[in-house]
Design an enzyme around this catalytic site. Structure first.
Site, short mmCIF file in Angstrom:
data_model
loop_
_atom_site.label_atom_id
_atom_site.label_comp_id
_atom_site.label_asym_id
_atom_site.label_seq_id
_atom_site.Cartn_x
_atom_site.Cartn_y
_atom_site.Cartn_z
N GLU A 165 0.79 -1.24 0.00
CA GLU A 165 0.00 0.00 0.00
C GLU A 165 0.82 1.29 0.00
O GLU A 165 0.63 2.15 0.85
CB GLU A 165 -0.96 -0.01 1.20
CG GLU A 165 -1.88 -1.22 1.22
CD GLU A 165 -2.81 -1.27 2.43
OE1 GLU A 165 -2.66 -0.44 3.34
OE2 GLU A 165 -3.67 -2.16 2.47
N GLU A 206 -6.12 -10.90 -1.26
CA GLU A 206 -6.90 -10.71 -0.02
C GLU A 206 -8.39 -10.71 -0.36
O GLU A 206 -9.16 -9.87 0.10
CB GLU A 206 -6.51 -9.39 0.67
CG GLU A 206 -5.03 -9.32 0.97
CD GLU A 206 -4.61 -8.07 1.76
OE1 GLU A 206 -5.48 -7.40 2.33
OE2 GLU A 206 -3.41 -7.79 1.81
#
Ligand code: XIL
Length: 374
Positions: A159, A264
Protein backbone atom coordinates in the site's frame (compact mmCIF):
# COMPACT_ATOMS: atom_id res chain seq x y z
CA UNK A 1 -22.67 -41.31 -5.33
CA UNK A 2 -20.16 -40.79 -2.51
CA UNK A 3 -20.48 -38.59 0.56
CA UNK A 4 -17.36 -36.77 1.66
CA UNK A 5 -17.09 -35.24 5.14
CA UNK A 6 -15.59 -31.74 5.07
CA UNK A 7 -15.23 -30.11 8.47
CA UNK A 8 -18.56 -31.26 9.81
CA UNK A 9 -20.52 -30.78 6.64
CA UNK A 10 -21.24 -33.30 3.97
CA UNK A 11 -20.41 -32.62 0.39
CA UNK A 12 -21.98 -34.86 -2.13
CA UNK A 13 -19.45 -35.93 -4.65
CA UNK A 14 -21.22 -36.72 -7.85
CA UNK A 15 -19.67 -39.28 -10.07
CA UNK A 16 -20.53 -37.99 -13.49
CA UNK A 17 -20.18 -40.09 -16.53
CA UNK A 18 -18.60 -38.23 -19.39
CA UNK A 19 -19.03 -39.04 -23.06
CA UNK A 20 -16.63 -41.94 -22.97
CA UNK A 21 -18.53 -43.50 -20.06
CA UNK A 22 -20.57 -45.74 -22.31
CA UNK A 23 -17.35 -47.42 -23.28
CA UNK A 24 -16.59 -47.72 -19.56
CA UNK A 25 -13.26 -45.95 -19.98
CA UNK A 26 -13.46 -42.68 -18.10
CA UNK A 27 -15.40 -41.27 -15.15
CA UNK A 28 -14.99 -37.65 -14.08
CA UNK A 29 -15.88 -36.50 -10.59
CA UNK A 30 -16.65 -33.14 -9.08
CA UNK A 31 -13.38 -32.00 -7.48
CA UNK A 32 -13.31 -32.57 -3.74
CA UNK A 33 -11.71 -29.27 -2.70
CA UNK A 34 -10.65 -25.86 -3.98
CA UNK A 35 -6.99 -26.83 -3.81
CA UNK A 36 -7.66 -29.97 -5.83
CA UNK A 37 -9.99 -28.27 -8.32
CA UNK A 38 -7.51 -25.56 -9.31
CA UNK A 39 -4.26 -27.50 -8.85
CA UNK A 40 -3.30 -27.06 -12.50
CA UNK A 41 -4.41 -23.42 -12.64
CA UNK A 42 -3.27 -21.36 -9.62
CA UNK A 43 -2.64 -21.65 -5.89
CA UNK A 44 -5.65 -21.24 -3.60
CA UNK A 45 -4.80 -19.37 -0.43
CA UNK A 46 -6.25 -18.17 2.84
CA UNK A 47 -5.15 -15.89 5.67
CA UNK A 48 -4.46 -17.38 9.11
CA UNK A 49 -4.13 -15.75 12.51
CA UNK A 50 -3.41 -17.36 15.90
CA UNK A 51 -6.94 -18.80 16.04
CA UNK A 52 -6.16 -20.98 13.04
CA UNK A 53 -2.38 -21.40 13.32
CA UNK A 54 -2.60 -22.84 16.83
CA UNK A 55 -5.41 -25.18 15.75
CA UNK A 56 -7.77 -24.80 18.72
CA UNK A 57 -10.81 -25.51 16.49
CA UNK A 58 -10.79 -29.01 14.96
CA UNK A 59 -13.15 -27.88 12.19
CA UNK A 60 -10.69 -25.25 10.97
CA UNK A 61 -7.78 -27.63 11.50
CA UNK A 62 -9.41 -30.18 9.19
CA UNK A 63 -10.65 -27.75 6.57
CA UNK A 64 -7.55 -25.61 5.96
CA UNK A 65 -5.12 -28.26 4.69
CA UNK A 66 -7.88 -29.90 2.66
CA UNK A 67 -8.96 -26.73 0.85
CA UNK A 68 -5.90 -24.49 0.60
CA UNK A 69 -2.31 -24.76 -0.63
CA UNK A 70 -1.17 -21.21 0.19
CA UNK A 71 -1.28 -19.21 3.42
CA UNK A 72 -0.73 -15.56 4.25
CA UNK A 73 -0.28 -14.58 7.92
CA UNK A 74 -3.20 -12.24 8.67
CA UNK A 75 -1.22 -10.32 11.30
CA UNK A 76 1.68 -12.31 12.76
CA UNK A 77 4.42 -11.06 10.41
CA UNK A 78 3.38 -7.40 10.47
CA UNK A 79 6.05 -5.18 12.02
CA UNK A 80 4.07 -4.29 15.17
CA UNK A 81 3.80 -8.01 15.98
CA UNK A 82 7.13 -9.39 14.82
CA UNK A 83 9.33 -6.40 15.75
CA UNK A 84 7.66 -4.76 18.78
CA UNK A 85 10.73 -2.90 20.07
CA UNK A 86 13.94 -1.51 18.59
CA UNK A 87 16.01 -4.58 19.51
CA UNK A 88 13.26 -7.09 20.24
CA UNK A 89 11.66 -9.47 17.78
CA UNK A 90 8.82 -11.89 18.45
CA UNK A 91 8.98 -14.77 15.99
CA UNK A 92 6.83 -17.26 17.94
CA UNK A 93 3.63 -17.22 15.90
CA UNK A 94 5.40 -16.61 12.58
CA UNK A 95 7.65 -19.64 13.22
CA UNK A 96 4.56 -21.74 14.04
CA UNK A 97 3.00 -20.64 10.76
CA UNK A 98 6.09 -21.67 8.82
CA UNK A 99 6.07 -25.08 10.58
CA UNK A 100 2.34 -25.42 9.83
CA UNK A 101 2.99 -24.79 6.14
CA UNK A 102 5.77 -27.37 6.05
CA UNK A 103 3.64 -29.98 7.81
CA UNK A 104 0.74 -29.58 5.39
CA UNK A 105 2.64 -28.88 2.19
CA UNK A 106 1.25 -25.34 2.02
CA UNK A 107 3.22 -22.42 0.57
CA UNK A 108 3.63 -19.34 2.76
CA UNK A 109 3.27 -15.82 1.37
CA UNK A 110 4.83 -13.66 4.09
CA UNK A 111 3.04 -10.34 4.69
CA UNK A 112 4.04 -7.48 4.93
CA UNK A 113 7.62 -6.33 5.28
CA UNK A 114 7.27 -2.56 4.74
CA UNK A 115 3.85 -1.05 5.38
CA UNK A 116 2.76 2.28 6.89
CA UNK A 117 0.02 0.58 8.96
CA UNK A 118 0.35 -1.66 12.02
CA UNK A 119 3.78 -0.19 12.72
CA UNK A 120 5.30 -0.68 16.18
CA UNK A 121 4.89 2.29 18.54
CA UNK A 122 8.65 2.99 18.61
CA UNK A 123 8.65 3.58 14.85
CA UNK A 124 5.54 5.77 14.91
CA UNK A 125 7.35 8.04 17.37
CA UNK A 126 10.50 8.42 15.24
CA UNK A 127 11.34 11.91 14.10
CA UNK A 128 14.80 11.66 12.50
CA UNK A 129 15.51 10.07 9.15
CA UNK A 130 18.54 8.12 10.41
CA UNK A 131 16.47 6.14 12.90
CA UNK A 132 13.85 5.33 10.27
CA UNK A 133 16.59 4.23 7.86
CA UNK A 134 18.14 1.99 10.52
CA UNK A 135 14.80 0.44 11.43
CA UNK A 136 14.02 -0.11 7.74
CA UNK A 137 17.34 -1.85 7.06
CA UNK A 138 17.46 -3.91 10.26
CA UNK A 139 13.87 -4.96 9.93
CA UNK A 140 14.21 -6.20 6.35
CA UNK A 141 17.56 -7.90 6.98
CA UNK A 142 16.43 -9.65 10.14
CA UNK A 143 12.91 -10.68 9.24
CA UNK A 144 13.34 -11.46 5.53
CA UNK A 145 16.73 -13.08 6.32
CA UNK A 146 15.25 -15.40 8.95
CA UNK A 147 12.63 -16.79 6.55
CA UNK A 148 14.73 -16.89 3.37
CA UNK A 149 13.64 -19.92 1.39
CA UNK A 150 11.33 -20.99 4.25
CA UNK A 151 8.60 -18.77 2.86
CA UNK A 152 7.66 -19.01 -0.79
CA UNK A 153 7.24 -15.27 -1.18
CA UNK A 154 7.10 -11.86 0.52
CA UNK A 155 4.78 -8.90 0.15
CA UNK A 156 7.81 -6.62 0.34
CA UNK A 157 5.91 -3.33 0.22
CA UNK A 158 2.22 -2.96 0.97
CA UNK A 159 0.00 0.00 0.00
CA UNK A 160 2.53 2.66 -1.03
CA UNK A 161 0.09 4.44 -3.36
CA UNK A 162 -2.78 6.92 -3.20
CA UNK A 163 -5.98 6.51 -5.21
CA UNK A 164 -4.70 8.94 -7.87
CA UNK A 165 -1.56 6.87 -8.36
CA UNK A 166 0.78 9.22 -6.49
CA UNK A 167 2.94 8.05 -3.57
CA UNK A 168 1.09 7.83 -0.25
CA UNK A 169 2.24 10.12 2.54
CA UNK A 170 3.92 7.88 5.11
CA UNK A 171 6.85 7.86 7.49
CA UNK A 172 8.84 6.01 4.82
CA UNK A 173 8.10 8.51 2.05
CA UNK A 174 8.71 11.43 4.37
CA UNK A 175 12.01 10.23 5.85
CA UNK A 176 13.49 8.06 3.07
CA UNK A 177 12.12 9.68 -0.08
CA UNK A 178 10.21 8.12 -2.97
CA UNK A 179 12.97 5.57 -3.66
CA UNK A 180 12.09 3.70 -0.49
CA UNK A 181 10.10 1.10 -2.44
CA UNK A 182 13.02 0.22 -4.71
CA UNK A 183 15.34 0.22 -1.67
CA UNK A 184 13.03 -2.19 0.18
CA UNK A 185 13.09 -4.61 -2.77
CA UNK A 186 16.89 -4.31 -3.08
CA UNK A 187 17.36 -5.14 0.61
CA UNK A 188 14.82 -7.98 0.46
CA UNK A 189 16.56 -9.41 -2.59
CA UNK A 190 19.81 -9.58 -0.63
CA UNK A 191 18.30 -10.88 2.60
CA UNK A 192 15.95 -13.37 0.96
CA UNK A 193 17.37 -14.50 -2.38
CA UNK A 194 15.29 -17.70 -2.31
CA UNK A 195 11.82 -16.20 -1.90
CA UNK A 196 9.73 -14.40 -4.51
CA UNK A 197 9.20 -10.67 -3.98
CA UNK A 198 5.88 -8.87 -4.56
CA UNK A 199 4.27 -5.43 -4.44
CA UNK A 200 0.78 -5.57 -2.86
CA UNK A 201 -2.00 -2.95 -2.76
CA UNK A 202 -5.76 -2.39 -2.90
CA UNK A 203 -7.66 -0.72 -5.74
CA UNK A 204 -4.70 -1.07 -8.12
CA UNK A 205 -7.14 -2.48 -10.65
CA UNK A 206 -8.57 1.08 -10.86
CA UNK A 207 -7.11 3.05 -13.83
CA UNK A 208 -5.25 5.86 -12.02
CA UNK A 209 -3.89 3.76 -9.20
CA UNK A 210 -3.03 0.99 -11.68
CA UNK A 211 -0.96 3.49 -13.71
CA UNK A 212 0.83 4.48 -10.49
CA UNK A 213 1.56 0.82 -9.68
CA UNK A 214 2.86 0.18 -13.19
CA UNK A 215 5.19 3.19 -12.91
CA UNK A 216 6.41 1.97 -9.50
CA UNK A 217 7.11 -1.53 -10.78
CA UNK A 218 8.90 -0.16 -13.86
CA UNK A 219 11.05 1.98 -11.59
CA UNK A 220 12.10 -1.08 -9.55
CA UNK A 221 12.87 -3.00 -12.73
CA UNK A 222 14.80 -0.07 -14.24
CA UNK A 223 17.03 -0.04 -11.15
CA UNK A 224 17.95 -3.66 -11.90
CA UNK A 225 16.17 -4.85 -8.77
CA UNK A 226 14.09 -8.04 -8.70
CA UNK A 227 10.31 -7.94 -8.43
CA UNK A 228 8.49 -11.20 -9.16
CA UNK A 229 4.84 -10.28 -8.87
CA UNK A 230 2.05 -7.92 -7.98
CA UNK A 231 -0.80 -8.60 -5.57
CA UNK A 232 -4.19 -7.01 -6.15
CA UNK A 233 -5.86 -7.24 -2.73
CA UNK A 234 -9.44 -7.66 -3.99
CA UNK A 235 -11.54 -6.27 -1.13
CA UNK A 236 -14.58 -5.71 -3.31
CA UNK A 237 -18.33 -5.31 -2.79
CA UNK A 238 -20.35 -8.34 -3.90
CA UNK A 239 -22.78 -5.92 -5.54
CA UNK A 240 -20.13 -3.97 -7.45
CA UNK A 241 -17.15 -5.92 -8.80
CA UNK A 242 -15.04 -4.03 -11.37
CA UNK A 243 -14.59 -7.00 -13.73
CA UNK A 244 -13.43 -4.96 -16.75
CA UNK A 245 -10.77 -3.14 -14.77
CA UNK A 246 -9.67 -6.41 -13.18
CA UNK A 247 -9.19 -7.98 -16.61
CA UNK A 248 -7.26 -4.94 -17.90
CA UNK A 249 -5.06 -5.11 -14.80
CA UNK A 250 -4.24 -8.78 -15.32
CA UNK A 251 -3.15 -8.00 -18.87
CA UNK A 252 -1.23 -4.80 -18.11
CA UNK A 253 0.60 -6.08 -15.04
CA UNK A 254 1.56 -9.36 -16.66
CA UNK A 255 2.90 -7.43 -19.67
CA UNK A 256 5.58 -6.20 -17.25
CA UNK A 257 6.86 -9.77 -17.07
CA UNK A 258 5.63 -10.45 -13.52
CA UNK A 259 3.08 -12.74 -11.89
CA UNK A 260 -0.39 -11.40 -11.02
CA UNK A 261 -2.14 -12.50 -7.84
CA UNK A 262 -5.38 -11.76 -6.02
CA UNK A 263 -4.15 -11.70 -2.48
CA UNK A 264 -6.90 -10.71 -0.02
CA UNK A 265 -10.13 -11.64 -1.76
CA UNK A 266 -13.42 -11.00 0.04
CA UNK A 267 -16.80 -9.77 -1.22
CA UNK A 268 -18.52 -7.62 1.40
CA UNK A 269 -22.30 -7.20 1.36
CA UNK A 270 -22.83 -4.51 4.00
CA UNK A 271 -23.57 -0.84 3.25
CA UNK A 272 -20.31 1.03 2.90
CA UNK A 273 -19.66 4.52 4.28
CA UNK A 274 -19.53 6.72 1.16
CA UNK A 275 -16.31 8.48 2.04
CA UNK A 276 -14.23 5.28 2.34
CA UNK A 277 -13.03 4.20 -1.10
CA UNK A 278 -10.40 1.61 -0.43
CA UNK A 279 -9.24 -0.77 2.30
CA UNK A 280 -7.12 1.50 4.49
CA UNK A 281 -7.16 -0.17 7.92
CA UNK A 282 -6.77 3.25 9.58
CA UNK A 283 -10.08 4.57 8.26
CA UNK A 284 -13.05 4.12 10.58
CA UNK A 285 -16.76 4.99 10.56
CA UNK A 286 -19.39 5.13 13.31
CA UNK A 287 -21.73 2.23 14.01
CA UNK A 288 -25.46 2.60 13.28
CA UNK A 289 -28.21 -0.07 13.06
CA UNK A 290 -28.89 0.78 9.41
CA UNK A 291 -25.25 -0.05 8.60
CA UNK A 292 -25.63 -3.58 10.01
CA UNK A 293 -28.76 -5.00 8.34
CA UNK A 294 -28.04 -8.76 8.26
CA UNK A 295 -27.41 -9.64 11.90
CA UNK A 296 -30.02 -12.40 11.79
CA UNK A 297 -29.11 -13.86 8.42
CA UNK A 298 -28.51 -13.00 4.81
CA UNK A 299 -31.42 -12.51 2.35
CA UNK A 300 -31.32 -14.87 -0.63
CA UNK A 301 -30.92 -11.90 -2.98
CA UNK A 302 -27.63 -10.99 -1.28
CA UNK A 303 -26.44 -14.58 -1.14
CA UNK A 304 -27.06 -14.74 -4.89
CA UNK A 305 -24.87 -11.67 -5.42
CA UNK A 306 -21.99 -13.29 -3.54
CA UNK A 307 -22.41 -16.49 -5.53
CA UNK A 308 -22.53 -14.66 -8.85
CA UNK A 309 -19.58 -12.47 -7.84
CA UNK A 310 -17.30 -15.38 -7.03
CA UNK A 311 -18.42 -17.27 -10.13
CA UNK A 312 -17.71 -14.29 -12.42
CA UNK A 313 -14.33 -13.72 -10.80
CA UNK A 314 -13.20 -17.32 -11.03
CA UNK A 315 -14.31 -17.49 -14.69
CA UNK A 316 -12.05 -14.49 -15.32
CA UNK A 317 -9.18 -15.95 -13.29
CA UNK A 318 -9.44 -19.21 -15.26
CA UNK A 319 -9.50 -17.32 -18.57
CA UNK A 320 -6.13 -15.84 -17.58
CA UNK A 321 -4.71 -18.75 -15.64
CA UNK A 322 -1.45 -18.44 -17.59
CA UNK A 323 -0.96 -15.02 -15.94
CA UNK A 324 -2.65 -15.44 -12.55
CA UNK A 325 -0.62 -17.49 -10.07
CA UNK A 326 -2.57 -17.33 -6.79
CA UNK A 327 -6.03 -16.50 -5.43
CA UNK A 328 -6.04 -15.93 -1.68
CA UNK A 329 -9.21 -15.42 0.37
CA UNK A 330 -8.73 -13.05 3.32
CA UNK A 331 -9.70 -15.54 5.98
CA UNK A 332 -11.10 -19.05 6.25
CA UNK A 333 -14.75 -18.42 7.14
CA UNK A 334 -17.18 -15.53 7.62
CA UNK A 335 -16.70 -15.28 11.38
CA UNK A 336 -12.93 -14.73 10.97
CA UNK A 337 -13.30 -11.94 8.40
CA UNK A 338 -11.85 -8.53 9.26
CA UNK A 339 -14.91 -7.05 7.47
CA UNK A 340 -16.99 -7.78 10.60
CA UNK A 341 -14.96 -5.01 12.27
CA UNK A 342 -13.84 -2.73 9.46
CA UNK A 343 -14.58 0.05 8.71
CA UNK A 344 -17.32 -0.20 11.38
CA UNK A 345 -16.81 -2.39 14.44
CA UNK A 346 -19.14 -5.20 15.49
CA UNK A 347 -21.05 -5.90 12.26
CA UNK A 348 -22.12 -9.22 10.71
CA UNK A 349 -20.65 -9.63 7.25
CA UNK A 350 -20.63 -12.62 4.86
CA UNK A 351 -17.68 -12.10 2.49
CA UNK A 352 -15.96 -15.50 2.27
CA UNK A 353 -16.69 -18.86 0.67
CA UNK A 354 -17.23 -20.83 3.92
CA UNK A 355 -19.94 -19.78 6.39
CA UNK A 356 -19.71 -19.35 10.17
CA UNK A 357 -20.06 -23.13 10.65
CA UNK A 358 -17.27 -23.80 8.11
CA UNK A 359 -19.89 -25.06 5.63
CA UNK A 360 -19.24 -24.36 1.96
CA UNK A 361 -21.57 -21.61 0.69
CA UNK A 362 -23.44 -21.71 -2.65
CA UNK A 363 -20.49 -19.73 -4.11
CA UNK A 364 -18.17 -22.63 -3.27
CA UNK A 365 -20.22 -25.07 -5.34
CA UNK A 366 -20.46 -22.67 -8.30
CA UNK A 367 -16.72 -22.07 -8.29
CA UNK A 368 -15.95 -25.78 -8.01
CA UNK A 369 -18.47 -26.53 -10.77
CA UNK A 370 -16.34 -24.47 -13.17
CA UNK A 371 -13.86 -27.36 -13.03
CA UNK A 372 -16.36 -30.19 -13.07
CA UNK A 373 -15.36 -32.84 -15.51
CA UNK A 374 -12.14 -31.00 -16.41
C1 XIL B 1 -6.22 -6.65 8.43
C2 XIL B 1 -6.44 -7.86 9.32
O1 XIL B 1 -7.30 -8.76 8.66
C3 XIL B 1 -7.04 -7.45 10.65
O2 XIL B 1 -7.10 -8.55 11.55
C4 XIL B 1 -6.21 -6.32 11.28
O3 XIL B 1 -6.85 -5.86 12.44
C5 XIL B 1 -6.02 -5.18 10.31
O4 XIL B 1 -5.45 -5.66 9.09
N1 XIL B 1 -5.00 -4.86 3.78
C6 XIL B 1 -3.97 -5.65 4.21
C7 XIL B 1 -4.18 -6.56 5.36
O5 XIL B 1 -2.92 -5.68 3.55
O6 XIL B 1 -3.00 -6.77 6.10
C8 XIL B 1 -5.28 -6.06 6.27
O7 XIL B 1 -5.52 -7.06 7.26
C9 XIL B 1 -6.54 -5.76 5.48
C10 XIL B 1 -6.28 -4.70 4.43
Amino acid sequence: MTKLKIAGSSIIVLAICCMSCSSGKKITETPTSLREAFKNDFLIGTALDSQQIEEPDPRAAALIPLQFNAITPENSMKSEKIHPQWDKYNFDLADKLVAYGKKHDIKINAHALIWHSQLPAFVRKMRDADSVKQFFTNHINTVAGRYDGKVFSWDVVNEALNEDGSMRKSIFLEKLGSDFVTQAFALAQQASPNSELYYNDYNIEQPKKRAGAIALIKKIQAAGVRIDGVGIQGHWKAYNIPLDDIEKSILEFSALGIKVMFTELDLGVLPHPGDIQGADVNQRAAAAPAMNPYVNGLPDSMQAKITRGYEDLFKLFLKHKDKVSRITFWGVNDSQSWLNDWPIRGRTNYPLIFDRDFKPKPAYYKVIALKQGK
